[in-house]
Design a protein around this motif. Sequence first.
Motif, PDB file in Angstrom:
ATOM      1  N   ASN A  42      30.134  78.895  33.073  1.00  0.00           N
ATOM      2  CA  ASN A  42      30.759  79.965  33.847  1.00  0.00           C
ATOM      3  C   ASN A  42      31.727  80.824  33.039  1.00  0.00           C
ATOM      4  O   ASN A  42      32.059  81.922  33.454  1.00  0.00           O
ATOM      5  N   THR A  43      32.161  80.354  31.856  1.00  0.00           N
ATOM      6  CA  THR A  43      33.029  81.188  31.003  1.00  0.00           C
ATOM      7  C   THR A  43      32.214  82.052  30.045  1.00  0.00           C
ATOM      8  O   THR A  43      32.760  82.893  29.358  1.00  0.00           O
ATOM      9  N   GLY A  44      30.899  81.808  29.988  1.00  0.00           N
ATOM     10  CA  GLY A  44      30.032  82.607  29.125  1.00  0.00           C
ATOM     11  C   GLY A  44      29.700  81.933  27.814  1.00  0.00           C
ATOM     12  O   GLY A  44      29.051  82.522  26.946  1.00  0.00           O
ATOM     13  N   ASP A  45      30.156  80.674  27.625  1.00  0.00           N
ATOM     14  CA  ASP A  45      29.871  79.941  26.383  1.00  0.00           C
ATOM     15  C   ASP A  45      28.477  79.336  26.448  1.00  0.00           C
ATOM     16  O   ASP A  45      28.062  78.798  27.480  1.00  0.00           O
ATOM     17  N   ASN A  46      27.769  79.374  25.310  1.00  0.00           N
ATOM     18  CA  ASN A  46      26.431  78.811  25.220  1.00  0.00           C
ATOM     19  C   ASN A  46      26.554  77.322  24.931  1.00  0.00           C
ATOM     20  O   ASN A  46      27.072  76.919  23.898  1.00  0.00           O
ATOM     21  N   LYS A  47      26.086  76.473  25.846  1.00  0.00           N
ATOM     22  CA  LYS A  47      26.164  75.015  25.696  1.00  0.00           C
ATOM     23  C   LYS A  47      24.944  74.446  24.984  1.00  0.00           C
ATOM     24  O   LYS A  47      24.870  73.247  24.765  1.00  0.00           O
ATOM     25  N   GLY A  48      23.945  75.294  24.703  1.00  0.00           N
ATOM     26  CA  GLY A  48      22.736  74.835  24.036  1.00  0.00           C
ATOM     27  C   GLY A  48      21.730  74.285  25.023  1.00  0.00           C
ATOM     28  O   GLY A  48      21.830  74.489  26.227  1.00  0.00           O
ATOM     29  N   VAL A  49      20.749  73.520  24.516  1.00  0.00           N
ATOM     30  CA  VAL A  49      19.690  72.973  25.360  1.00  0.00           C
ATOM     31  C   VAL A  49      20.181  71.654  25.961  1.00  0.00           C
ATOM     32  O   VAL A  49      20.570  70.743  25.233  1.00  0.00           O
ATOM     33  N   VAL A  50      20.190  71.585  27.298  1.00  0.00           N
ATOM     34  CA  VAL A  50      20.593  70.365  28.003  1.00  0.00           C
ATOM     35  C   VAL A  50      19.551  70.048  29.068  1.00  0.00           C
ATOM     36  O   VAL A  50      18.797  70.928  29.483  1.00  0.00           O
ATOM     37  N   ASP A  51      19.522  68.788  29.508  1.00  0.00           N
ATOM     38  CA  ASP A  51      18.549  68.454  30.556  1.00  0.00           C
ATOM     39  C   ASP A  51      19.044  68.996  31.897  1.00  0.00           C
ATOM     40  O   ASP A  51      20.228  69.243  32.084  1.00  0.00           O
ATOM     41  N   ILE A  52      18.124  69.166  32.830  1.00  0.00           N
ATOM     42  CA  ILE A  52      18.400  69.852  34.098  1.00  0.00           C
ATOM     43  C   ILE A  52      19.441  69.109  34.933  1.00  0.00           C
ATOM     44  O   ILE A  52      20.290  69.738  35.580  1.00  0.00           O
ATOM     45  N   GLN A  53      19.432  67.763  34.898  1.00  0.00           N
ATOM     46  CA  GLN A  53      20.394  66.997  35.702  1.00  0.00           C
ATOM     47  C   GLN A  53      21.828  67.226  35.234  1.00  0.00           C
ATOM     48  O   GLN A  53      22.740  67.393  36.042  1.00  0.00           O
ATOM     49  N   ASN A  72      11.106  83.159  31.612  1.00  0.00           N
ATOM     50  CA  ASN A  72       9.936  83.194  30.724  1.00  0.00           C
ATOM     51  C   ASN A  72      10.221  82.661  29.329  1.00  0.00           C
ATOM     52  O   ASN A  72       9.301  82.436  28.555  1.00  0.00           O
ATOM     53  N   SER A  73      11.489  82.486  28.953  1.00  0.00           N
ATOM     54  CA  SER A  73      11.784  81.971  27.623  1.00  0.00           C
ATOM     55  C   SER A  73      11.559  80.455  27.610  1.00  0.00           C
ATOM     56  O   SER A  73      11.427  79.821  28.647  1.00  0.00           O
ATOM     57  N   ASN A  74      11.528  79.876  26.415  1.00  0.00           N
ATOM     58  CA  ASN A  74      11.249  78.451  26.311  1.00  0.00           C
ATOM     59  C   ASN A  74      12.366  77.783  25.521  1.00  0.00           C
ATOM     60  O   ASN A  74      12.466  78.036  24.332  1.00  0.00           O
ATOM     61  N   PRO A  75      13.217  76.959  26.045  1.00  0.00           N
ATOM     62  CA  PRO A  75      13.369  76.608  27.458  1.00  0.00           C
ATOM     63  C   PRO A  75      14.012  77.763  28.239  1.00  0.00           C
ATOM     64  O   PRO A  75      14.650  78.634  27.636  1.00  0.00           O
ATOM     65  N   PRO A  76      13.872  77.781  29.576  1.00  0.00           N
ATOM     66  CA  PRO A  76      14.443  78.872  30.359  1.00  0.00           C
ATOM     67  C   PRO A  76      15.972  78.917  30.243  1.00  0.00           C
ATOM     68  O   PRO A  76      16.613  77.879  30.127  1.00  0.00           O
ATOM     69  N   VAL A  77      16.516  80.135  30.274  1.00  0.00           N
ATOM     70  CA  VAL A  77      17.960  80.304  30.171  1.00  0.00           C
ATOM     71  C   VAL A  77      18.555  80.254  31.571  1.00  0.00           C
ATOM     72  O   VAL A  77      18.120  80.977  32.466  1.00  0.00           O
ATOM     73  N   CYS A  78      19.543  79.353  31.757  1.00  0.00           N
ATOM     74  CA  CYS A  78      20.210  79.212  33.044  1.00  0.00           C
ATOM     75  C   CYS A  78      21.708  79.425  32.852  1.00  0.00           C
ATOM     76  O   CYS A  78      22.261  79.093  31.806  1.00  0.00           O
ATOM     77  N   LYS A  79      22.334  79.965  33.879  1.00  0.00           N
ATOM     78  CA  LYS A  79      23.754  80.271  33.800  1.00  0.00           C
ATOM     79  C   LYS A  79      24.451  79.697  35.030  1.00  0.00           C
ATOM     80  O   LYS A  79      23.897  79.725  36.130  1.00  0.00           O
ATOM     81  N   ILE A  80      25.665  79.211  34.827  1.00  0.00           N
ATOM     82  CA  ILE A  80      26.447  78.698  35.949  1.00  0.00           C
ATOM     83  C   ILE A  80      27.259  79.866  36.509  1.00  0.00           C
ATOM     84  O   ILE A  80      28.108  80.424  35.809  1.00  0.00           O
TER      85      ILE A  80
END
Length: 189
Positions: A42-53, A72-80
């Motif tokens: 939520n602060t805009g920092d990239n946490k890298g690739v993490v599992d969905i849980q 469409n990217s691999n892995p998909p980009v998600c934001k809090i």
Amino acid sequence: MSQQQKENKAIRRPMKSALPVQKDGPRINEEIRSREVQLIDNTGDNKGVVDIQTALSLAEAAGLDLVEISPNSNPPVCKILDVGKYKYQAQKKAAEARKKQKIVEVKEIKLRPMIDDHDYDVKMRSMKRFFEDGDKVKVTLRFRGREMAHQELGFQLLNRVKTDTGPMAKVESEPRFEGRQMVMVLAPR
């Protein structure tokens, strides 16, 4: 059962289930189907690739939602972030884009081969006004009766229009015949 009874019996096919309704907007929280996601907090920092849980638990801890920004990217980009706020911002952006859109209209100016100079000047003034408004102009030159024998007069007139509007407009389609009339389309520069 006789052969005829078998032929008369209707064949029953299973009903097709309805396709799932496609939801407009991005997938959120449990709707995200990927096992791993590229997470932006939520602060805009990239946490890298993490599992969905892990991503879902981080979003829940922040009291916000996990939103799939780039599916469409691999892995998909998600934001809090807050989904309501995100949808509102997207709606505002779309409304702003619609407001800035300019619908180009095609205005028509009708001429005759033996047009008088003053009438020609009046038509040129209205053409100039159309170009200033950002509209295209379709110049239609109508021939009647024996005027068809002097088509060169029509070409001369349309060439005169072309040269007079040269600084403010460009020719989109050259003069051509459509039945008993010549048509030329000009677009603003």
